[in-house]
Design an enzyme around this catalytic site. Structure first.
Site, short mmCIF file in Angstrom:
data_model
loop_
_atom_site.label_atom_id
_atom_site.label_comp_id
_atom_site.label_asym_id
_atom_site.label_seq_id
_atom_site.Cartn_x
_atom_site.Cartn_y
_atom_site.Cartn_z
NE ARG A 12 -11.21 -7.73 3.75
CZ ARG A 12 -10.65 -6.74 3.04
NH1 ARG A 12 -9.39 -6.44 3.20
NH2 ARG A 12 -11.36 -6.05 2.18
NE ARG A 32 -4.51 -7.91 -5.76
CZ ARG A 32 -3.81 -7.26 -4.83
NH1 ARG A 32 -4.24 -6.13 -4.30
NH2 ARG A 32 -2.64 -7.73 -4.41
CE LYS A 75 -4.18 -1.73 2.06
NZ LYS A 75 -3.82 -3.13 1.72
CE LYS A 130 -18.29 -7.73 -6.11
NZ LYS A 130 -19.28 -8.27 -5.14
N GLY A 131 -13.22 -3.08 -5.19
CA GLY A 131 -12.83 -1.82 -4.53
C GLY A 131 -13.58 -1.72 -3.21
CD GLN A 149 -9.93 1.01 -5.78
OE1 GLN A 149 -10.07 2.13 -6.27
NE2 GLN A 149 -9.56 0.84 -4.52
CG ASP A 205 -2.56 -3.83 -1.85
OD1 ASP A 205 -2.38 -4.74 -2.67
OD2 ASP A 205 -2.56 -4.00 -0.62
CG MET A 206 -6.52 1.64 -6.57
SD MET A 206 -5.17 2.81 -6.96
CE MET A 206 -4.69 2.26 -8.60
CB THR A 211 -14.32 -11.44 -6.91
OG1 THR A 211 -15.61 -11.27 -6.32
CG2 THR A 211 -14.41 -12.53 -7.97
CG HIS A 212 -13.89 -13.49 -1.49
ND1 HIS A 212 -13.70 -12.14 -1.24
CD2 HIS A 212 -12.71 -14.09 -1.23
CE1 HIS A 212 -12.46 -11.94 -0.83
NE2 HIS A 212 -11.84 -13.09 -0.82
#
Ligand code: FDA
Length: 303
Positions: A279, A176, A91, A179-180, A155, A125-126, A218-219
């Site tokens: 999370r 990568r 990051k 969704k963001g 994203q 990472d974004m 994504t999950h």
């Protein structure tokens, strides 16, 4: 997200830190690099790749950014020493993006160079939209300096992302797509669940069209199924699927068994709070978990 869920998410900052830490322990390898090493070795044994994140963001002093950069060099050393199948994810606010752009550039450059010397990859990472331009600019600088081992997260939530893909396409970026997680205003971001999914697929199509190596992060089963449909014509080494540690681990194992490359995002470190809140806010079972944790505090011995 339903209205009741939003209300619960707004309560999260009021939840005592030890409760947050307990509820979020499944998402984090632990406080030390050894915790991350053990976790990654376990994932590799299951046929999963990993990407290691040193927790920390929005540092306020140069010394903190320098400490995080040092931690990344230690991670790279550990990956190479233990012969782990892993990359690192960084990051930029952890390396001082909002503090001193030149410091951030120089720390990032050194991490990417160290990784390159060891044949390892770095993904940027974004973060929230205040970081998008600078992250893409630093990514571009590195690629134009012939650093091929660096990739970037994009994203689907942001309206600009398709245009960003078009601008980056000549570099054939390794991306990568996610969704963001950061909630952004309607003027710059899609708001609805379904329109974010549709954007995700449009971005994925554009990346594949440009011949990029994509990591689908994504999950969301709806999205995963459609992404797999689009990836069906590619060889397994031409793309990967990514998931977060502690989320849908059985599904990740099924994907490995089906022959896909699966990479798990493994955060470690003692600056766990902000990551944990993000999370938890995405966990559909948050309300129940909080109720149980509260009950356990009120009625010791429960939960
Ligand atoms: P969604 O949130 O709809 O989740 C789908 C289902 O997965 C849920 O219904 C639930 O079953 C399960 N699930 C998801 N999250 C859960 C959780 N925390 N606990 C329990 N179950 C959960 N974002 C960003 O802005 N910048 C970045 O650089 C990255 N990097 C990144 C790397 C990787 C490897 C992943 C997988 C994700 C990211 N993200 C990210 C986060 C991403 O933008 C997004 O916020 C989350 O992946 C959640 O979105 P899903 O697509 O999984 O859908």
């Amino acid at each position: 997200m339903r209205v009741v869920d939003r209300a619960i998410v707004r309560l999260l900052p009021a939840v005592p830190r030890p409760v947050v830490q307990r509820l979020s322990s499944r998402y984090i390898a632990g406080p030390t690099l050894d915790d991350a090493r053990r976790t990654v070795a376990g994932l590799n044994a299951e046929g999963k790749l990993a990407t290691i994140d040193v927790l920390g963001e929005e540092v306020t002093k140069p010394a903190e950014a320098e400490a995080i950069a040092r931690a990344y060099h230690d991670v790279l050393d550990a990956i190479a020493g233990d012969q782990l199948d892993a990359s690192v994810s960084v990051k930029l606010t952890a390396l001082g993006l909002h503090l001193d752009l030149d410091l951030c550039r120089s720390l990032l450059g050194a991490v990417v160079a160290d990784a390159a010397a060891r044949g390892l990859a770095v993904c940027l990472d974004m973060e929230d939209s205040s970081c998008t331009d600078a992250t893409l600019a630093l990514y571009r600088e590195l690629r134009e300096a012939n650093r091929a081992n660096v990739g970037v997260a994009l994203q689907a939530r942001l309206r600009r992302t398709l245009a960003d893909v078009a601008a980056l396409a000549p570099l054939r970026p390794e991306v990568r797509i996610c969704k963001g997680i950061y909630l952004e205003p309607e003027a710059i971001a899609f708001q609805g669940r379904q329109e974010i999914r549709e954007s995700f697929l449009r971005v994925l199509d554009a990346l594949l069209e440009a011949g990029c190596y994509v990591a689908v992060a994504t999950h969301d089963e709806w999205l995963l199924e459609r992404a797999l449909g689009r990836l069906a014509g590619l060889r397994p080494e031409e793309y990967e699927l990514q998931m977060l540690m502690g989320v849908r681990e059985e599904r990740a194992s099924e994907l490995v068994a089906a022959g896909h490359r699966v990479r798990v995002y493994v955060p470690y470190g003692d600056r766990w709070y902000e990551y944990s809140l993000r999370r938890l806010q995405e966990n559909p079972a948050l309300a129940g978990m909080l109720a149980k944790a509260t009950l356990a505090r009120v009625v010791p011995g429960r939960g």
